[in-house]
Design a protein around this motif. Sequence first.
Motif, PDB file in Angstrom:
ATOM      1  N   GLU A 145      -3.148  22.265  21.348  1.00  0.00           N
ATOM      2  CA  GLU A 145      -1.983  22.417  22.226  1.00  0.00           C
ATOM      3  C   GLU A 145      -1.251  21.088  22.409  1.00  0.00           C
ATOM      4  OE1 GLU A 145      -3.213  24.266  25.845  1.00  0.00           O
ATOM      5  OE2 GLU A 145      -3.805  26.142  24.873  1.00  0.00           O
ATOM      6  N   LEU A 146      -1.054  20.387  21.318  1.00  0.00           N
ATOM      7  CA  LEU A 146      -0.396  19.083  21.362  1.00  0.00           C
ATOM      8  C   LEU A 146       1.116  19.231  21.510  1.00  0.00           C
ATOM      9  CD1 LEU A 146      -2.363  17.286  18.499  1.00  0.00           C
ATOM     10  CD2 LEU A 146      -2.686  16.987  20.969  1.00  0.00           C
ATOM     11  N   SER A 147       1.687  18.430  22.382  1.00  0.00           N
ATOM     12  CA  SER A 147       3.143  18.364  22.479  1.00  0.00           C
ATOM     13  C   SER A 147       3.702  17.472  21.379  1.00  0.00           C
ATOM     14  CB  SER A 147       3.556  17.814  23.853  1.00  0.00           C
ATOM     15  OG  SER A 147       3.077  18.643  24.885  1.00  0.00           O
ATOM     16  N   PHE A 148       2.936  16.400  21.058  1.00  0.00           N
ATOM     17  CA  PHE A 148       3.349  15.510  19.978  1.00  0.00           C
ATOM     18  C   PHE A 148       2.133  14.757  19.466  1.00  0.00           C
ATOM     19  CE2 PHE A 148       5.263  11.746  17.982  1.00  0.00           C
ATOM     20  CZ  PHE A 148       6.250  12.363  17.204  1.00  0.00           C
ATOM     21  N   ALA A 149       2.130  14.477  18.166  1.00  0.00           N
ATOM     22  CA  ALA A 149       1.047  13.722  17.540  1.00  0.00           C
ATOM     23  C   ALA A 149       1.640  12.565  16.760  1.00  0.00           C
ATOM     24  CB  ALA A 149       0.230  14.628  16.619  1.00  0.00           C
ATOM     25  N   HIS A 150       1.406  11.355  17.263  1.00  0.00           N
ATOM     26  CA  HIS A 150       1.833  10.164  16.527  1.00  0.00           C
ATOM     27  C   HIS A 150       0.662   9.745  15.632  1.00  0.00           C
ATOM     28  CE1 HIS A 150       2.660   5.935  15.663  1.00  0.00           C
ATOM     29  NE2 HIS A 150       3.936   6.251  15.819  1.00  0.00           N
ATOM     30  N   VAL A 151       0.638  10.294  14.420  1.00  0.00           N
ATOM     31  CA  VAL A 151      -0.478  10.082  13.497  1.00  0.00           C
ATOM     32  C   VAL A 151      -0.010   9.202  12.347  1.00  0.00           C
ATOM     33  CG1 VAL A 151      -2.163  11.169  11.981  1.00  0.00           C
ATOM     34  CG2 VAL A 151      -1.479  12.304  14.120  1.00  0.00           C
ATOM     35  N   GLU A 193       2.947  18.671   6.952  1.00  0.00           N
ATOM     36  CA  GLU A 193       3.486  19.863   7.629  1.00  0.00           C
ATOM     37  C   GLU A 193       3.788  19.587   9.102  1.00  0.00           C
ATOM     38  OE1 GLU A 193       1.354  21.035   3.981  1.00  0.00           O
ATOM     39  OE2 GLU A 193       0.879  19.714   5.680  1.00  0.00           O
ATOM     40  N   SER A 194       2.943  18.786   9.768  1.00  0.00           N
ATOM     41  CA  SER A 194       3.183  18.494  11.193  1.00  0.00           C
ATOM     42  C   SER A 194       4.471  17.714  11.375  1.00  0.00           C
ATOM     43  CB  SER A 194       2.005  17.699  11.771  1.00  0.00           C
ATOM     44  OG  SER A 194       1.989  16.359  11.299  1.00  0.00           O
ATOM     45  N   GLN A 195       4.753  16.792  10.450  1.00  0.00           N
ATOM     46  CA  GLN A 195       5.985  16.021  10.566  1.00  0.00           C
ATOM     47  C   GLN A 195       7.199  16.872  10.205  1.00  0.00           C
ATOM     48  OE1 GLN A 195       5.932  12.069   8.990  1.00  0.00           O
ATOM     49  NE2 GLN A 195       3.963  11.571   9.896  1.00  0.00           N
ATOM     50  N   GLY A 205      -3.605  21.007  12.224  1.00  0.00           N
ATOM     51  CA  GLY A 205      -3.270  22.413  12.101  1.00  0.00           C
ATOM     52  C   GLY A 205      -2.060  22.741  12.930  1.00  0.00           C
ATOM     53  N   ASP A 206      -2.033  23.903  13.538  1.00  0.00           N
ATOM     54  CA  ASP A 206      -0.909  24.326  14.370  1.00  0.00           C
ATOM     55  C   ASP A 206      -0.998  23.623  15.720  1.00  0.00           C
ATOM     56  OD1 ASP A 206       1.222  25.559  15.562  1.00  0.00           O
ATOM     57  OD2 ASP A 206       0.225  27.501  15.816  1.00  0.00           O
ATOM     58  N   ARG A 207      -0.312  22.481  15.831  1.00  0.00           N
ATOM     59  CA  ARG A 207      -0.355  21.633  17.034  1.00  0.00           C
ATOM     60  C   ARG A 207      -1.789  21.265  17.405  1.00  0.00           C
ATOM     61  NH1 ARG A 207       4.403  20.706  19.640  1.00  0.00           N
ATOM     62  NH2 ARG A 207       6.189  21.953  18.916  1.00  0.00           N
ATOM     63  N   THR A 208      -2.593  21.009  16.366  1.00  0.00           N
ATOM     64  CA  THR A 208      -3.998  20.674  16.538  1.00  0.00           C
ATOM     65  C   THR A 208      -4.352  19.510  15.620  1.00  0.00           C
ATOM     66  OG1 THR A 208      -4.576  22.966  17.058  1.00  0.00           O
ATOM     67  CG2 THR A 208      -6.365  21.534  16.329  1.00  0.00           C
ATOM     68  N   ILE A 209      -5.207  18.615  16.099  1.00  0.00           N
ATOM     69  CA  ILE A 209      -5.691  17.520  15.265  1.00  0.00           C
ATOM     70  C   ILE A 209      -7.212  17.538  15.271  1.00  0.00           C
ATOM     71  CG2 ILE A 209      -5.642  15.853  17.172  1.00  0.00           C
ATOM     72  CD1 ILE A 209      -4.859  13.704  15.128  1.00  0.00           C
ATOM     73  N   LEU A 224       0.833  -1.192   0.000  1.00  0.00           N
ATOM     74  CA  LEU A 224       0.000   0.000   0.000  1.00  0.00           C
ATOM     75  C   LEU A 224       0.871   1.246   0.000  1.00  0.00           C
ATOM     76  CD1 LEU A 224      -2.590  -1.128   2.702  1.00  0.00           C
ATOM     77  CD2 LEU A 224      -2.946  -1.071   0.224  1.00  0.00           C
ATOM     78  N   GLU A 225       0.260   2.370  -0.396  1.00  0.00           N
ATOM     79  CA  GLU A 225       0.960   3.653  -0.402  1.00  0.00           C
ATOM     80  C   GLU A 225       0.363   4.575   0.654  1.00  0.00           C
ATOM     81  OE1 GLU A 225       0.532   5.216  -4.331  1.00  0.00           O
ATOM     82  OE2 GLU A 225       2.066   3.885  -5.186  1.00  0.00           O
ATOM     83  N   GLU A 226       1.209   5.400   1.245  1.00  0.00           N
ATOM     84  CA  GLU A 226       0.726   6.406   2.189  1.00  0.00           C
ATOM     85  C   GLU A 226      -0.061   7.472   1.433  1.00  0.00           C
ATOM     86  OE1 GLU A 226       4.633   7.138   3.155  1.00  0.00           O
ATOM     87  OE2 GLU A 226       4.792   5.542   4.640  1.00  0.00           O
ATOM     88  N   ASP A 227      -1.284   7.725   1.894  1.00  0.00           N
ATOM     89  CA  ASP A 227      -2.154   8.704   1.231  1.00  0.00           C
ATOM     90  C   ASP A 227      -2.065  10.037   1.968  1.00  0.00           C
ATOM     91  OD1 ASP A 227      -4.027  10.045  -0.195  1.00  0.00           O
ATOM     92  OD2 ASP A 227      -5.681   8.650   0.171  1.00  0.00           O
ATOM     93  N   TRP A 228      -1.006  10.759   1.699  1.00  0.00           N
ATOM     94  CA  TRP A 228      -0.771  12.027   2.398  1.00  0.00           C
ATOM     95  C   TRP A 228      -1.855  13.056   2.106  1.00  0.00           C
ATOM     96  CZ3 TRP A 228       2.723  11.819   6.124  1.00  0.00           C
ATOM     97  CH2 TRP A 228       3.747  10.866   6.031  1.00  0.00           C
ATOM     98  N   ASP A 229      -2.407  13.032   0.918  1.00  0.00           N
ATOM     99  CA  ASP A 229      -3.423  14.019   0.544  1.00  0.00           C
ATOM    100  C   ASP A 229      -4.722  13.827   1.307  1.00  0.00           C
ATOM    101  OD1 ASP A 229      -1.669  15.100  -1.287  1.00  0.00           O
ATOM    102  OD2 ASP A 229      -2.439  13.932  -2.972  1.00  0.00           O
ATOM    103  N   ASP A 230      -4.937  12.634   1.870  1.00  0.00           N
ATOM    104  CA  ASP A 230      -6.187  12.363   2.579  1.00  0.00           C
ATOM    105  C   ASP A 230      -6.245  13.041   3.941  1.00  0.00           C
ATOM    106  OD1 ASP A 230      -8.720  10.959   2.475  1.00  0.00           O
ATOM    107  OD2 ASP A 230      -7.959   9.712   4.108  1.00  0.00           O
ATOM    108  N   THR A 231      -5.103  13.501   4.439  1.00  0.00           N
ATOM    109  CA  THR A 231      -5.066  14.145   5.755  1.00  0.00           C
ATOM    110  C   THR A 231      -4.328  15.476   5.642  1.00  0.00           C
ATOM    111  OG1 THR A 231      -4.932  11.932   6.754  1.00  0.00           O
ATOM    112  CG2 THR A 231      -4.520  13.823   8.200  1.00  0.00           C
TER     113      THR A 231
END
Length: 391
Positions: free
Chosen positions: A243-249, A118-120, A226-230, A106-113
Motif C-alpha cells: 500500500e505504498l503511496s510512493f517508492a523512491h527506489v 513498471e513502478s516508474q 509489485g502493485d504498490r508493493t516492495i 556504471l549502468e543501471e541494472d534494471w533486470d536485477d529488480t
Amino acid sequence: MEQHEILIVGGGNAGISLAARLLRDGAHDVAVVESEPVHRYRPLLNYVGVGEATMGSLEKPAADVVPEGCTAIADRVVAVDVSGPRVLTAEGRRIQATTLVLCPGLEEDWDDTPGLVESQAAGWGGSTFVVESAPRVWPALRDLQQGRVVFTVPPEPAPCAATALKPLFMACDHWRRSGVLERIEVWLALPTATPLGIPRADELVEEALRSYGVNVIREARVVGLGDRTIRLATPGGERELDELSFAHVVPHYRAPGWIADSDLAGDTPGGLVDVDPLTLRHRRFPAIWSLGDVADVATRPSGGALRKQVDVLAHNLRAADDASMQHYDGYTVMPITLSRRRLMLVEVDREGRSQPSVPFPDLVRPRWSTWRVDRYVLPWVYFRRILRGKV
C-alpha cells in the motif's frame, strides 16, 4: 584503423576532466569516446528531485564540454582487445591506443529488480538517480498529505550511493514544515547495518532519522516490486511493504557488460575494472588504466573522489617508472542534506579516516553554508574549473 596516443572511454566527469588535465600538461593526442549527446552534472539530480533545481541547470551539450585540442568520438565502445590495446565501437570502428583509460561509469541494472521499470512507468515509483525519472519525483512527494513512502539506498557498487539519503531528508523536512509528516509513514531500506559506516557521521544521520520518525530496515536489498508493493531481502528473511503511496527506489548498478564479462574485470565485485587501487593501473595490462565508478579502487565512488583520482592518474601517465608514481589514498566525499537547507560533508580515505579538505570549520556538522556550496558553488566550479582541468 584509427589510432591515438591516449584514448579515454567515457565522456563524463572523469573522462572530460582527465582529458583537459592531460592536454594542459602537454599531451598532444587525446581522444574521448562518448555516445551521449548531453553532458550532465549528476549531483544536481537529487536537487531536481526535491524541487531545488531544474534539468536545464545541470545539462550542457556534450560537444560544449570537450576541451580544446581533444578528439571527440561520438560512438559507444562494445569491446576491448586488451592485447592492443584497442576498442571496437557500436558503429564498427576499431581504434588503437598507446594508452587506454576506461571511465564509462556504471549502468543501471534494471533486470536485477523485477517490477522496478513498471513502478516508474505507473508513476508511483521513481528515483533522483535516474535522468528520466528525477523530474517526476518532486511532484509526487510535494503534495503528499498522508500514506506510506519508502526510500532505498543502493548496494555498492553505485555512484555516490550515500546521496540517496538526500531526497529522504529533504522530503521529510518539507512534510514537517507543511504539517503532514505525522500522517506519512516513512521507511528507509539500507544495504548495510549503518547509514555510512563512519561513526561520527552515522550518529548525526541516525539522530535525524529518529527526529523525522523514519522506520529503518537494515541490511536490506530490494528484490522486487509489485502493485504498490516492495519486497526486501534481509538477514531475517524477506520483508514486504505494501500500500505504498510512493517508492523512491534507486536501481542497482553494474559495470558495462564489455567490462564485466571480459578479462578487464578479473574477480572484482560487480565486474569492475581490476586496477591497482593506488596507481589506477590495470593489474595485468600495463597499457590500460581506469578511474571513476567503474574502477575497483576499494572506496565509495563520488565526484570528489574523481578530483583526486584525476590528479593521480594524470601524473602516473607521465611517470618514468613505478617508483615515481603517485598513490591514490581512497579519498571520497559524501554530501548529505539532513534538512532542506543544511548539509553535512563527510570526507574520508579508504580506511574511513577523516580527510577534511579544509582544517575548519567542522564540515561534518550540518551547515547552511555547506548546503549552499553544494547546491550553487560546486556546479559552477564543475563546469568552469573541473571540466577544464584546472582543479
